[in-house]
Design a protein around this motif. Structure first.
Motif, short mmCIF file in Angstrom:
data_model
loop_
_atom_site.label_atom_id
_atom_site.label_comp_id
_atom_site.label_asym_id
_atom_site.label_seq_id
_atom_site.Cartn_x
_atom_site.Cartn_y
_atom_site.Cartn_z
N ALA A 91 41.93 21.70 36.33
CA ALA A 91 41.94 22.88 37.21
C ALA A 91 43.36 23.31 37.54
CB ALA A 91 41.17 22.58 38.49
N GLY A 92 44.29 22.34 37.57
CA GLY A 92 45.62 22.63 38.08
C GLY A 92 46.64 23.06 37.06
N SER A 93 46.44 22.73 35.79
CA SER A 93 47.51 23.10 34.85
C SER A 93 47.06 24.17 33.86
CB SER A 93 48.03 21.86 34.11
OG SER A 93 47.01 21.30 33.34
N VAL A 149 46.92 41.26 35.93
CA VAL A 149 46.81 40.25 34.87
C VAL A 149 45.56 39.40 35.14
CG1 VAL A 149 47.84 38.10 34.02
CG2 VAL A 149 49.28 40.12 34.33
N GLN A 150 45.37 39.00 36.39
CA GLN A 150 44.22 38.17 36.72
C GLN A 150 42.91 38.93 36.53
OE1 GLN A 150 45.42 36.36 40.72
NE2 GLN A 150 44.73 34.64 39.48
N ARG A 151 42.94 40.22 36.85
CA ARG A 151 41.71 41.02 36.70
C ARG A 151 41.33 41.14 35.24
NH1 ARG A 151 39.78 45.66 35.36
NH2 ARG A 151 41.79 46.47 34.63
N ASN A 184 28.97 35.09 39.11
CA ASN A 184 29.59 35.80 37.97
C ASN A 184 30.83 36.56 38.48
OD1 ASN A 184 30.25 37.45 35.87
ND2 ASN A 184 28.26 38.47 35.72
N LEU A 185 31.98 35.89 38.38
CA LEU A 185 33.22 36.49 38.92
C LEU A 185 33.66 37.72 38.12
CD1 LEU A 185 35.26 33.22 39.55
CD2 LEU A 185 34.07 34.59 41.24
N SER A 186 33.33 37.74 36.80
CA SER A 186 33.75 38.87 35.95
C SER A 186 33.23 40.20 36.48
CB SER A 186 33.18 38.72 34.54
OG SER A 186 33.45 37.46 34.05
N PHE A 222 39.80 33.71 42.28
CA PHE A 222 39.80 32.31 42.71
C PHE A 222 38.48 31.92 43.35
CE2 PHE A 222 44.34 33.45 42.72
CZ PHE A 222 44.87 32.36 42.04
N GLY A 223 37.44 32.73 43.19
CA GLY A 223 36.17 32.45 43.85
C GLY A 223 36.24 32.88 45.30
N SER A 224 35.30 32.38 46.09
CA SER A 224 35.25 32.81 47.49
C SER A 224 34.49 31.79 48.33
CB SER A 224 34.56 34.18 47.51
OG SER A 224 34.20 34.54 48.78
N ARG A 227 34.12 26.92 49.13
CA ARG A 227 34.57 26.20 47.94
C ARG A 227 35.50 27.05 47.08
NH1 ARG A 227 31.57 21.46 47.34
NH2 ARG A 227 33.24 20.95 45.89
N VAL A 228 36.21 27.96 47.71
CA VAL A 228 37.20 28.77 46.99
C VAL A 228 38.22 27.81 46.36
CG1 VAL A 228 38.73 28.99 49.00
CG2 VAL A 228 38.73 30.79 47.29
N CYS A 229 38.90 28.26 45.31
CA CYS A 229 39.86 27.41 44.59
C CYS A 229 40.81 26.70 45.57
CB CYS A 229 40.67 28.26 43.63
SG CYS A 229 42.04 27.36 42.89
N LEU A 230 40.88 25.39 45.41
CA LEU A 230 41.73 24.57 46.30
C LEU A 230 43.21 24.82 46.04
CD1 LEU A 230 40.78 22.21 48.23
CD2 LEU A 230 41.51 20.68 46.41
C1 HEM Z 1 45.59 31.06 38.32
C2 HEM Z 1 45.15 29.83 38.49
C3 HEM Z 1 43.77 29.44 38.99
C4 HEM Z 1 42.59 30.14 38.98
C5 HEM Z 1 42.32 31.56 38.44
C6 HEM Z 1 41.60 29.29 39.60
C7 HEM Z 1 40.28 29.66 39.80
C8 HEM Z 1 39.33 28.83 40.38
C9 HEM Z 1 37.94 29.20 40.59
C10 HEM Z 1 37.31 30.55 40.21
C11 HEM Z 1 37.33 28.16 41.18
C12 HEM Z 1 35.85 28.09 41.56
C13 HEM Z 1 35.67 28.56 42.99
C14 HEM Z 1 34.21 28.69 43.36
O1 HEM Z 1 33.38 27.93 42.84
O2 HEM Z 1 33.90 29.58 44.18
C15 HEM Z 1 38.31 27.10 41.34
C16 HEM Z 1 38.07 25.87 41.92
C17 HEM Z 1 39.00 24.88 42.05
N1 HEM Z 1 40.33 24.95 41.72
FE1 HEM Z 1 41.28 26.53 40.91
N2 HEM Z 1 42.18 28.11 39.96
C18 HEM Z 1 43.52 28.15 39.61
C19 HEM Z 1 44.48 27.17 39.84
C20 HEM Z 1 44.25 25.96 40.43
C21 HEM Z 1 45.26 24.97 40.73
C22 HEM Z 1 46.76 25.14 40.47
C23 HEM Z 1 44.61 23.88 41.28
C24 HEM Z 1 45.13 22.57 41.79
C25 HEM Z 1 46.39 22.22 41.92
C26 HEM Z 1 43.21 24.21 41.35
C27 HEM Z 1 42.23 23.38 41.85
C28 HEM Z 1 40.92 23.74 42.01
C29 HEM Z 1 39.91 22.84 42.57
C30 HEM Z 1 40.14 21.39 43.02
C31 HEM Z 1 38.71 23.56 42.60
C32 HEM Z 1 37.36 23.10 43.12
C33 HEM Z 1 37.25 23.47 44.59
C34 HEM Z 1 35.94 23.04 45.22
O3 HEM Z 1 34.93 22.92 44.51
O4 HEM Z 1 35.91 22.84 46.44
N3 HEM Z 1 43.02 25.48 40.83
N4 HEM Z 1 39.53 27.55 40.85
#
Ligand code: HEM
Length: 285
Positions: A91-93, A149-151, A184-186, A222-224, A227-230
């Motif tokens: 998720a992070g890289s 870009v993200q869109r 469906n985020l798209s 990043f979701g909403s 549980r939005v992206c951590l």
């Molecule tokens: C541009 C970069 C990124 C995008 C577009 C992105 C997008 C997302 C999306 C759409 C979700 C799902 C959210 C949901 O279910 O509503 C998510 C979850 C998550 N992301 Fe990211 N992410 C990015 C970068 C990162 C980074 C850098 C990290 C960690 C250092 C990360 C860690 C996580 C984690 C741990 C979750 C799960 C959160 C949970 O279930 O509570 N993400 N991300």
């Protein structure tokens, strides 16, 4: 014809389902490697405690919780530790690096947007300085470009599956408790109902008439919710620093080589392409 916002959803077409399975197999393989790492760590450290590293800090916390009073005992296991590390890697890289990859593709294909971004940075940052986080708030066009870009990159067409905690009614549909829901985020990123000419790269759509950055509610890369992206804040900073630095120092242009597309799975893969990078210092001479 499938609606636009389904265009890169995993499907049975073109072996995409197989590629999806492959990704799951890769994750299992990564978990085996992590198991080896945890075992090697335990062997090397024995009873010593090293909370300066993630594995050490986690194992230390785990053993303290397990030896606590019955009420304090935890359900966490080493499997959770491995899953956490895997999640940080996946998720992070890959997310951030693929976003930058998409950004290079869109900007190398859109010289006008690239030039506007560079002019803004020249004004705010200065030609001889380096863009820094402190400049972020004063670079609305650059921030709007990252949104665009993200869109268009639509990196994660679907959020992580969630489960309904209780019976709920939504938009006239009854969703029983425990139903798996995949958001469906798209839809919010590409649907022509929300965006004029959604296939066009136009950072200006994220700017108000006064030139301020504007983020519509349906824009949720990043979701909403809970549980939005951590990693959202970290990802925003990373993408900004890398992209702003790359655009500040170089001008990018696609070569005449063919752009090729690969099968997408969980993540929408950017295409393969070649670019010319011209130092802006050279350009100015
Ligand atoms: C541009 C970069 C990124 C995008 C577009 C992105 C997008 C997302 C999306 C759409 C979700 C799902 C959210 C949901 O279910 O509503 C998510 C979850 C998550 N992301 Fe990211 N992410 C990015 C970068 C990162 C980074 C850098 C990290 C960690 C250092 C990360 C860690 C996580 C984690 C741990 C979750 C799960 C959160 C949970 O279930 O509570 N993400 N991300």
């Amino acid at each position: 014809m499938a609606p636009l916002w389904w265009a890169r959803a995993p499907s049975r077409r073109d072996g995409e389902l197989e590629a999806y399975r492959e990704e799951i197999r890769d994750s299992k393989w990564c978990l085996c490697i992590l198991q080896g790492e945890v075992e090697a760590y335990r062997e090397e450290m024995g009873d010593q405690v090293d909370t300066g590293c993630y594995i050490g800090a986690y194992l230390n916390e785990l053993s303290q919780l397990k030896s606590g009073e019955e009420d304090d005992q935890t359900t966490l296991t080493v499997d959770h530790l491995k899953a956490n590390i895997l999640e940080l890697f996946l998720a992070g890289s890959e997310t951030t690096s693929s976003t930058l990859w998409w950004a290079m593709f869109f900007l190398a294909s859109n010289p006008q947007a690239q030039q506007t971004m560079q002019e803004e940075m020249d004004r705010v940052v200065g030609r001889d300085n380096t863009p820094a986080l402190a400049h972020m708030d004063r670079l609305p066009y650059t921030m709007a470009t990252i949104f665009e870009v993200q869109r268009m990159g639509n990196l994660l067409p679907f959020a992580i599956p969630h489960k309904a905690a209780e019976d709920v009614s939504l938009g006239g549909y009854h969703i029983p408790k425990d139903t798996t829901i995949v958001f469906n985020l798209s839809h919010g990123l590409l649907d022509p109902k929300y965006w004029q000419e959604p296939t066009q790269f136009r950072p200006e759509r994220f700017l108000t008439e006064e030139g301020k950055v504007f983020k519509p509610d349906h824009f949720m890369p990043f979701g909403s919710g809970k549980r939005v992206c951590l990693g959202e804040s970290l990802a925003r900073l990373e993408v900004f620093v890398f992209l702003a630095s790359l655009m500040h120092r170089f001008s990018w242009r696609l070569t005449d080589d063919t752009v090729t597309w690969e099968t997408s799975t969980i993540i929408s893969r950017p295409p393969n392409f070649f670019v010319y990078a011209v130092s802006r210092k050279e350009e100015a001479k």
